[in-house]
Scaffold this motif. Structure first.
Motif, short mmCIF file in Angstrom:
data_model
loop_
_atom_site.label_atom_id
_atom_site.label_comp_id
_atom_site.label_asym_id
_atom_site.label_seq_id
_atom_site.Cartn_x
_atom_site.Cartn_y
_atom_site.Cartn_z
N PRO A 81 70.07 49.59 32.88
CA PRO A 81 68.54 48.56 32.08
C PRO A 81 67.26 49.23 30.54
N ASP A 87 51.91 44.54 29.33
CA ASP A 87 53.56 44.51 28.11
C ASP A 87 52.96 44.53 26.54
N LYS A 109 58.83 44.06 34.04
CA LYS A 109 59.36 43.70 33.04
C LYS A 109 60.72 44.02 32.13
N GLU A 110 61.41 45.40 33.03
CA GLU A 110 62.67 45.40 33.47
C GLU A 110 63.54 44.55 33.94
N LYS A 111 63.27 44.44 35.07
CA LYS A 111 64.46 43.60 35.69
C LYS A 111 64.11 42.41 34.58
N LEU A 124 64.85 51.90 29.65
CA LEU A 124 63.70 52.28 29.77
C LEU A 124 63.02 51.77 28.50
N LEU A 125 61.85 51.45 29.21
CA LEU A 125 60.37 50.73 28.66
C LEU A 125 59.08 52.22 28.37
N LYS A 146 56.02 47.30 34.95
CA LYS A 146 56.89 48.05 34.03
C LYS A 146 58.40 47.82 34.75
#
Length: 62
Positions: A17, A46, A57-59, A19-20, A54
């Protein structure tokens, strides 16, 4: 006349996924608020200003 299709890139199967990076001060809330995904208190927002963890949101972007 045939219609044109726009290319929609697909995420490769099994890819990690995205990464933010939420290290900027603008992502931090003064008081925790309910995460938009899990409802537990979150101290981050976000890019749209909505409270979220975090990891949540990534999921969701998965």
């Amino acid at each position: 006349m045939p219609t044109q299709r726009t290319y929609q890139p697909q995420k490769p199967v099994g890819a990690a996924p995205a990464l933010l990076d939420w290290s900027a001060k603008s992502h931090w809330l003064p008081q925790p608020q309910p995460c938009q995904y899990c409802g537990k208190p979150a101290s981050l927002v976000d890019d749209h200003g909505r409270p979220s963890h975090k990891v949540c949101k990534e999921k969701a972007a998965g």
